[in-house]
Design an enzyme around this catalytic site. Structure first.
Site, PDB file in Angstrom:
ATOM      1  N   TYR B 100       0.821  -1.220   0.000  1.00  0.00           N
ATOM      2  CA  TYR B 100       0.000   0.000   0.000  1.00  0.00           C
ATOM      3  C   TYR B 100       0.850   1.263   0.000  1.00  0.00           C
ATOM      4  CZ  TYR B 100      -4.330  -2.539   0.375  1.00  0.00           C
ATOM      5  OH  TYR B 100      -5.395  -3.341   0.093  1.00  0.00           O
ATOM      6  N   ASP B 248      -2.302 -33.106   5.585  1.00  0.00           N
ATOM      7  CA  ASP B 248      -3.302 -33.869   4.828  1.00  0.00           C
ATOM      8  C   ASP B 248      -2.600 -34.906   3.964  1.00  0.00           C
ATOM      9  OD1 ASP B 248      -5.426 -32.458   5.805  1.00  0.00           O
ATOM     10  OD2 ASP B 248      -5.647 -31.154   4.041  1.00  0.00           O
TER      11      ASP B 248
END
Ligand SMILES: Nc1ncnc2c1ncn2[C@@H]1O[C@H](COP(=O)(O)OP(=O)(O)O)[C@@H](O)[C@H]1O
Ligand SMILES: [Mg+2]
Lengths: 689, 367
Positions: B100, B248
């Site tokens: 930003y 996982d």
């Protein structure tokens, strides 16, 4: 307005043939041959050029086909006297016999029955046809008299009659002898050009008297002619009416008058017509005539509009086309027989030498040898014995004969095509691109689009652009850039007929990019306005792969792009597809010549477009760099305290040099500056690809 | 503090040198350019001895007068100048913040210096490798994600924090976990357990697994950020704790493990400080479904992306171990993958009470 049109229709209805005489389209075809036969016979009875007439007409419709033509003529005519000869064998019908029979046709009846073939089939087309006849005559006359033509075309409203208009065509030609005026304007099928093998406009028309007759039939008014043949001579004004029963002129009035020119002719015909519908055709005809005749100065005065002035683009009159004899290769058996019959030569060898071009005594002997005909064969045998004639024709084809002389051709020429295109583009009203019918939607939309986008850009760039020296082959026309090239092919021969193909191409990066190209077709400098799809020129353009030349091209269609394309075929005998003479037949020799010419121009176009594309590309690159330069300079300044302005200046200069420098700006005709708004234009341009 | 000043000075000098070279180029009317070490697979070598991924010597040129590089060139110096400002003012900020700070519209165009953070993040990484400066040396940190609890006391920027008393929320792992920021205190931990996702971490925390097992429980929200990886690395090397990774059963889980173990392609230059070559893959293994009675309907079919990733991974030199290849090939063949949560079919705390203790007891892991 609609009422006027309806009324016009009703009045025309009176002229239509009865149901009995209205034939299928195939019979229409033959009727046109009838017309030629009539023309021929009319000429024969009134002209000393009877022999040439025979040659000419039979060239177009060979003798064997003359019989059905005669039949059709008989059917068309109401005279029962002619039915006797129906069963006569085709080859026995001679020109003389035909002439005798056909003289009995009532001209007005003939005319009314064949209106559709003569170009007066609709009130909107009538104006065009009449103007075309008169202008073509003016141009032909000036060309023969070696005068630079100056023509004023005018269409005037008739007070109180919204469906009537006066067309007026004035020229500075040699004028017409007073004694000739009645016949020229008051006798159908009377002319000087029909019987010659020469590149001229006249052959494409029907004669000015037909226009006069149309006027007379629809308004009852005679044609008015002013003419003056020289400074020392008086000018005459004559009103001529046609006696339709006898096809002979009636002089209604005749007086000596003032004429604004030293020599010249003015013709005025009042006729029933539909100007609002016809003006588009008329305008196109005028514009394109100017395009193909750069030596012509023309003013077009229209109702309720400023006159259109087309200045002369060249002071150079066209090279005069010589008249030639037919070349043996092009002759058909029937024609050969007819010519033999007509010839005054005493031997076949003599006949060959006198009636044809490029036949010497030796060549004649060789033809006879190749034909395996004894030297003693009589000319009468050729005229009467089909077998002998056929043998002779085979002999001709088996003999090597020099190509016909090419001085019978008068191409527009490379330089003049360019000049013509330039002045054409300078004056031409930006209407929809050429189209068969005003299928409004797409074209009208194109017009609207053209206006906004172009006006804006033109305004913005004009001031700066005008001062730039244009690229080679590039022209500034009305604030737009045009790349113009042209090609004139060497003359070629088709079946003994010399012909020559010319192409001119004008490409404008400032034109809308997404329209099909504008194709302008010409035969012997006469614009072909209708039947685009049926024309060999269109076919050659479509079959050329324009993608090679940087244009988009939908399959089997005209290329798409900001381009005007002119194709001209000059020939002593242009092979038209049909009687209306609006499309050129698809002969392989012609097609291949057209394509070669297109390719020549296409290659130059491709080089130009590629150069521009490369420059557009450079400009895009430059703009990319320019977009980031401020930021880079500021960051570097913030990190090491270097002079931000200096860095910026350096980087901008480097960006310019890295992207082709000033050359890039020049090619794109852009002022060397860093205006990004201009770049937007260039970018939009590249979008089309 | 002085050490910090010295580092800052050094980093500033590097930034200035980079800019000066470019200014010289411009003065000589030469295309301004910088050399950036390549952060691509082609410039990565697997050091079989050290068992980590290392960056090679290949560089890529980034010059301004090259349409495909001009924008990145501009961005590189924009970021460099922003970092310079941060260092000079002694402030540290997130890479999101930097995005930003440096984002604005160019001139009167519609183009921005950066359109998305995805555009500025790689530029920062380019700058890190080009300057040979760590992210924290540029006064930048990544968005923090990752939580830790466990039997340990630490000092974070001077504050003492007991990781045994973090409630259900846990302690947020900062991006910069260098010894000058984070110091390890007293602990009873026996190992580190890194789990893939926050949900699983919460289960373990609620079940007080770390208390029972005496382990440091940490997660990195998918691919663990630098802070988490660096912290795991430090605990492994400074405290001698073994590291177990629970992910996982899918190609992405395996890849997370591989990054923890050997380093990533993108941050290969940081491998030395982050990779834990002896980290152990504790689950979920392709064979676990059968062994632990995980029903087939909890599986998910592999998609084309999964298969592609498997093929890709099989190509990496650091995936050549036989056991590893078997894992990947089994998965590809069965065409099934399992999320950690699939174990909940056997009971909500099956994973903390049965699965993991048994795996650890049986030493059923890959290394
Ligand atoms: N404007 C004119 N100036 C000079 N001669 C003309 C003009 N119009 C017509 N003529 C002569 O009248 C002849 C007949 O013209 P026309 O009936 O149109 O037939 P064509 O043009 O086919 O010969 C022309 O051949 C020409 O000799
Ligand atoms: Mg004429």
């Amino acid at each position: 307005m609609a009422k006027a049109r309806r009324k016009a229709g009703e009045q025309l209805e009176l002229l239509k043939p009865g149901p009995k005489a209205r034939k299928s389209s195939s019979s229409q075809k033959t009727t046109r041959k009838t017309r030629e036969a009539v023309k021929e016979s009319a000429a024969r009875s009134s002209s000393s050029r009877a022999k040439k007439a025979a040659v000419k007409s039979s060239k177009k419709s060979a003798a064997p086909r003359a019989a059905p033509a005669a039949t059709a003529a008989r059917k068309a005519s109401a005279s029962p006297a002619t039915t006797r000869r129906t069963s006569a064998p085709a080859s026995r019908a001679t020109a003389e016999e035909l002439a005798q029979r056909q003289r009995e046709i009532s001209v007005s009846e003939f005319f009314s029955k064949n209106r559709h073939l003569l170009g007066f089939d609709s009130p909107s087309k009538a104006l065009l046809t009449a103007v075309k006849e008169a202008v073509d005559n003016s141009l032909d006359a000036c060309e023969e008299a070696r005068i630079l033509p100056e023509i004023v075309v005018e269409v005037r409203a008739v007070e109180g009659a919204p469906d009537r208009w006066v067309i007026s065509v004035e020229d500075n030609g040699p004028g017409i002898l007073k004694t000739q005026v009645p016949k020229i304007f008051g006798k159908l099928l009377y002319g000087s050009k029909f019987h010659r093998l020469k590149q001229s406009r006249g052959q494409q028309g029907i004669g000015i008297s037909a226009a006069a007759m149309y006027g007379q039939l629809t308004t009852g008014k005679p044609v008015v002619v002013w003419t003056r043949t020289g400074k020392a001579r008086k000018a005459h004004r004559m009103e001529i009416r046609i006696d339709t029963r006898t096809n002979s002129p009636v002089v209604v009035s005749e007086e000596e008058v003032e004429f604004p020119r030293d020599h010249g002719t003015r013709v005025e015909i009042e006729m029933q017509a539909d100007y609002s519908r016809g003006q588009r055709h008329l305008l196109r005809y005028v514009e394109q005539t100017v395009l193909a005749n750069p030596h012509l100065a023309l003013t077009f005065c229209r109702p309720n509009a400023e006159p259109l002035v087309f200045p002369r683009a060249s002071e150079e009159p066209p090279k005069e086309a010589a008249e030639i004899k037919p070349h043996p290769y092009g002759v058909e058996v029937g024609t050969l027989m007819l010519m033999a019959k007509e010839s005054k030569a005493r031997s076949v060898a003599g006949f060959l030498q006198t009636e044809f071009s490029r036949v010497s005594a030796q060549v004649a002997d060789e033809i006879l040898r190749n034909a395996k005909l004894p030297k003693s064969v009589r000319l009468k045998d050729v005229a009467e014995d089909r077998e002998v004639a056929e043998k002779l024709r085979q002999g001709i084809l088996a003999t090597k004969i020099m190509a016909p002389p090419m001085n019978c051709l008068s191409p527009i020429g490379d330089e003049l095509i360019r000049k013509g295109l330039i002045s054409f583009l300078n004056v031409v009203e930006e209407e929809e691109p050429e189209e068969e019918e005003p299928s409004g939607r797409s074209s009208r939309r194109a017009k609207a689009k053209e206006k906004t986008a172009e006006d804006k850009q033109a305004e913005m760039e004009k001031a700066a652009a005008d001062s730039m020296p244009p690229e080679e082959g590039e022209e500034q026309i009305k604030g737009k850039r045009f790349f113009i090239v042209s090609t004139t092919r060497p003359p070629k021969v088709y079946r003994g007929n010399p012909f020559q193909v010319e192409v001119g191409l004008a490409y404008s990066p400032d034109w809308p990019q997404d329209q099909p190209i504008r194709l302008y077709r010409f035969a012997n400098r006469v614009p072909l306005l209708f039947q685009r799809g049926a024309c060999a020129i269109t076919e050659a353009v479509v079959r050329t792969d324009w993608k090679n030349y940087e244009l988009a091209q939908p399959k089997g269609a005209l290329p798409v792009g900001p381009m005007a394309l002119l194709v001209h075929i000059a020939s002593v005998w242009v092979p038209f597809t049909s009687e209306s003479k609006e499309a050129i037949a698809h002969y392989p020799e012609l097609l291949s010549e057209i394509r070669l010419a297109l390719q020549e121009c296409g290659r130059k176009l491709a080089a130009y477009i590629r150069k521009r594309k490369a420059a557009v590309h450079e400009l895009r690159r430059r703009s990319t760099f320019e977009l980031y330069i401020d930021e880079v300079a500021r960051s570097l300044h913030e990190i090491v305290g270097a002079d931000e302005e200096k860095l910026r200046g350096r980087l901008l200069e480097m960006a310019r040099l890295a992207t082709g420098g000033d050359r890039t700006d020049e090619i794109l005709d852009r002022v060397a500056s860093r205006r990004r708004d201009e770049f937007e234009g260039a970018e939009a341009e590249e979008e089309y690809r | 503090m002085t050490r910090r000043d010295a580092t800052a000075k050094k980093t500033l000098a590097k930034i200035e040198a980079l800019a000066k070279a470019v200014v010289r180029d411009i003065q000589k009317k030469q295309n301004p350019r910088i050399e950036i070490p390549l952060r691509t697979l082609s410039n990565i070598t697997y050091n079989a001895r050290k068992k980590i991924i290392e960056m090679g010597k290949e560089t890529q040129e980034r010059s301004f007068f090259n349409v495909s590089q001009a924008r990145k060139f501009m961005q590189t110096f924009l970021v460099a100048s922003a970092c310079k400002e941060l260092i000079e003012t002694g402030k540290t900020t997130s890479i999101r913040d930097l995005y930003y700070m440096t984002k604005h519209t160019l001139g009167n165009s519609k183009v921005n210096t950066f359109e998305e953070q995805d555009e500025s993040d790689p530029i920062i990484e380019d700058l890190e490798v080009t300057l040979d400066a760590l992210r924290e040396e540029l006064h930048l940190f990544a968005n923090r994600k990752g939580l830790m609890v466990g039997p340990m006391t630490i000092v974070d920027s001077g504050d003492t924090i007991d990781l045994r008393r973090q409630g259900s929320g846990g302690w947020g792992v900062p991006s910069i976990v260098e010894p000058n920021v984070i110091k390890f205190g007293k602990h009873e931990a026996r190992y580190v357990l890194l789990v893939e996702k926050e949900a699983v971490w919460s289960r373990f925390n609620e079940d007080k697994f770390w208390k029972k097992e005496k382990c440091m429980l940490i997660h990195g929200g998918g691919q663990p950020p630098r802070g988490v990886r660096r912290l795991v690395h430090r605990m492994h090397y400074e405290l001698g704790l073994p590291v177990y990774v629970l992910v996982d059963n899918d190609p992405w889980g395996f890849y997370i493990y591989s990054v923890v173990k050997q380093g990533s392609i993108n941050l290969a230059y940081e491998s030395m400080r982050m990779a834990v070559p002896r980290a152990r893959f504790i689950g979920i293994s392709s064979r676990d479904a059968e062994r632990y009675g995980i029903p087939e309907e909890t599986s998910i079919r592999l998609d084309e992306g999964d298969h592609r990733r498997i093929r890709q991974m099989l190509e990496y030199p650091w995936f050549q171990d036989k056991k590893w290849r078997r894992e990947l090939e089994t998965m590809a063949k069965s065409n099934r993958k399992y999320e950690i949560e699939a174990l909940s079919r056997r009971g909500i705390s099956f994973i903390t009470e049965e699965y993991l203790p048994r795996k650890l007891a049986e030493k059923d892991w890959l290394e």
